[in-house]
Design a protein around this motif. Structure first.
Motif, PDB file in Angstrom:
ATOM      1  N   LEU A  25      22.764  45.488   5.998  1.00 52.02           N
ATOM      2  CA  LEU A  25      21.495  45.248   5.552  1.00 52.02           C
ATOM      3  C   LEU A  25      22.326  46.400   3.950  1.00 52.02           C
ATOM      4  N   HIS A  26      22.981  46.637   3.432  1.00 49.91           N
ATOM      5  CA  HIS A  26      24.033  47.245   2.806  1.00 49.91           C
ATOM      6  C   HIS A  26      22.507  48.337   2.081  1.00 49.91           C
ATOM      7  N   VAL A  27      22.633  49.116   3.669  1.00 52.02           N
ATOM      8  CA  VAL A  27      21.756  50.583   3.073  1.00 52.02           C
ATOM      9  C   VAL A  27      22.790  51.903   3.711  1.00 52.02           C
ATOM     10  N   ALA A  28      22.784  53.072   3.251  1.00 51.88           N
ATOM     11  CA  ALA A  28      23.656  53.693   3.889  1.00 51.88           C
ATOM     12  C   ALA A  28      23.108  54.153   4.934  1.00 51.88           C
ATOM     13  N   GLN A  29      24.076  54.012   6.142  1.00 52.09           N
ATOM     14  CA  GLN A  29      24.183  54.066   7.203  1.00 52.09           C
ATOM     15  C   GLN A  29      22.981  55.930   7.463  1.00 52.09           C
ATOM     16  N   SER A  30      23.011  56.755   7.330  1.00 52.34           N
ATOM     17  CA  SER A  30      22.166  57.782   6.934  1.00 52.34           C
ATOM     18  C   SER A  30      20.233  57.926   6.764  1.00 52.34           C
ATOM     19  N   ALA A  31      20.428  56.651   5.775  1.00 56.40           N
ATOM     20  CA  ALA A  31      19.168  56.407   5.402  1.00 56.40           C
ATOM     21  C   ALA A  31      18.460  55.803   6.524  1.00 56.40           C
ATOM     22  N   VAL A  32      19.344  54.316   7.297  1.00 57.69           N
ATOM     23  CA  VAL A  32      18.865  53.762   8.970  1.00 57.69           C
ATOM     24  C   VAL A  32      19.031  54.386   9.650  1.00 57.69           C
ATOM     25  N   SER A  33      19.574  55.558   9.938  1.00 57.13           N
ATOM     26  CA  SER A  33      19.663  56.554  11.313  1.00 57.13           C
ATOM     27  C   SER A  33      18.127  57.426  11.520  1.00 57.13           C
ATOM     28  N   ARG A  34      18.604  57.762   9.473  1.00 56.66           N
ATOM     29  CA  ARG A  34      16.313  58.495   9.777  1.00 56.66           C
ATOM     30  C   ARG A  34      15.769  58.039  10.026  1.00 56.66           C
ATOM     31  N   GLN A  35      15.333  56.595   9.491  1.00 58.52           N
ATOM     32  CA  GLN A  35      14.271  55.747   9.813  1.00 58.52           C
ATOM     33  C   GLN A  35      14.295  55.324  11.256  1.00 58.52           C
ATOM     34  N   ILE A  36      14.738  55.425  11.722  1.00 56.46           N
ATOM     35  CA  ILE A  36      15.382  55.196  13.525  1.00 56.46           C
ATOM     36  C   ILE A  36      14.465  56.301  13.858  1.00 56.46           C
ATOM     37  N   THR A  37      14.947  57.326  13.695  1.00 57.79           N
ATOM     38  CA  THR A  37      14.650  58.275  14.707  1.00 57.79           C
ATOM     39  C   THR A  37      13.339  58.799  13.905  1.00 57.79           C
ATOM     40  N   LYS A  38      12.514  58.694  12.545  1.00 61.73           N
ATOM     41  CA  LYS A  38      11.183  58.662  12.128  1.00 61.73           C
ATOM     42  C   LYS A  38      10.280  57.466  13.230  1.00 61.73           C
ATOM     43  N   LEU A  39      11.035  56.846  13.464  1.00 57.47           N
ATOM     44  CA  LEU A  39      10.055  55.289  14.698  1.00 57.47           C
ATOM     45  C   LEU A  39      10.325  55.458  15.318  1.00 57.47           C
ATOM     46  N   GLU A  40      11.032  56.440  15.889  1.00 62.16           N
ATOM     47  CA  GLU A  40      11.052  57.345  17.143  1.00 62.16           C
ATOM     48  C   GLU A  40      10.210  58.546  17.684  1.00 62.16           C
ATOM     49  N   GLU A  41      10.023  58.666  16.628  1.00 67.05           N
ATOM     50  CA  GLU A  41       9.446  60.071  16.638  1.00 67.05           C
ATOM     51  C   GLU A  41       7.689  59.904  16.799  1.00 67.05           C
TER      52      GLU A  41
END
Length: 297
Positions: A25-41
């Protein structure tokens, strides 16, 4: 729920790895992890099980993935439609092709269409009729060729172009090799090499044989007609294949013979989905196909 969350979720589900997904995705891993967590929440449920560094979809995650892909496809299609209305000759068309007609039908049609609309681009996907219908309904394809062409229903609109005969192929030294035509009932004692059971061609041959009072003895099955012809040429059995495949592609170790049985033929055409409106470029392609096959059959 944001569009980027869906994109990140689908990529993580595909790669099953957060780092690999972020690289793609050419995105920082932390950004991907944060968005996945927000989606699950936001959904209030776990979509992934974290197993070491791997991300494995939960059962509900699998179901959510199916719908997320449809939603993302539709959003991307909506964007493409807006762009194509400004110029319908610059769009992209995703075309499905059954393995059994890809080599014969596709080149001439696409060549003729490209002469008229050179800026339209394509994605081609091959598969069985069942796979291609599912991909069309899911939104992964815009139009797909099929053979035989199914009946219209609440999800699909068929367009039938022509019918073609099936032909028998036998080893060049076979007892029937010098025949001009053969009846299916005369093949009751033969060993058959056919497509797998998820291909409509398999059922067409099987049902016709059963109507003649016998069940064909199938010793090999393959998705690839070159493999089937090679096995026939090696003397391992006989097969029944569409005339379109055999035209110009007969191995020297095999012979092609006409079949007398009128039901051993199949229709060839396309289907489109009723679940959404076609984009301008898809409409151009569909209308071109209808005219092309009307003029060339």
């Amino acid at each position: 729920m944001e569009l980027r969350q869906l994109k990140y979720f689908i990529e993580v589900a595909r790669t099953e790895h957060m780092t690999q997904a972020s690289d793609e995705l050419h995105v920082a891993q932390s950004a991907v992890s944060r968005q996945i967590t927000k989606l699950e929440e936001e959904l209030g449920i776990k979509l992934f099980d974290r197993i070491g560094r791997n991300m494995q979809l939960t059962a509900v995650g699998e179901d959510f993935l199916k719908q997320a892909k449809i939603a993302l496809n539709e959003l991307q299609k909506a964007q493409a439609i807006v762009e194509e209305y400004a110029d319908p000759t610059i769009g992209e068309i995703r075309v499905g092709l059954p393995n059994s007609i890809a080599t014969k039908v596709l080149p001439a049609v696409i060549s003729a269409f490209r002469e008229k609309y050179p800026q339209i681009t394509y994605q081609f996907m091959e598969g069985s009729n069942r796979d291609l219908k599912q991909m069309l309904i899911a939104g992964d394809l815009d139009v797909t060729f099929l053979s035989p062409v199914p009946e219209e229903n609440e999800e699909i609109m068929p367009h039938r172009f022509f019918d073609e005969k099936l032909k028998l192929i036998v080893p060049s030294g076979h007892r029937l090799a010098k025949k001009h035509s053969v009846a299916l009932k005369d093949l009751a004692e033969e060993k058959f090499i056919l497509y797998p059971q998820d291909f409509d061609l398999y059922h067409l041959v099987d049902e016709s044989a059963r109507s003649k009072g016998f069940s064909p003895e199938i010793i090999f099955q393959s998705r690839d007609f070159h493999t089937i012809q090679g096995l026939v040429g090696a003397g391992l059995g006989i097969s029944i294949l569409p005339e379109m495949i055999l035209d110009g592609a007969i191995f020297k170790e095999t012979r092609s013979i006409a079949l007398m049985d009128q039901e051993l033929r199949r229709s060839v055409g396309i289907i489109t989905t009723k679940k959404r409106n076609m984009s301008p470029s898809e409409t151009l392609f569909r209308d071109f196909l209808l005219l092309y096959f009307e003029e060339n059959n």
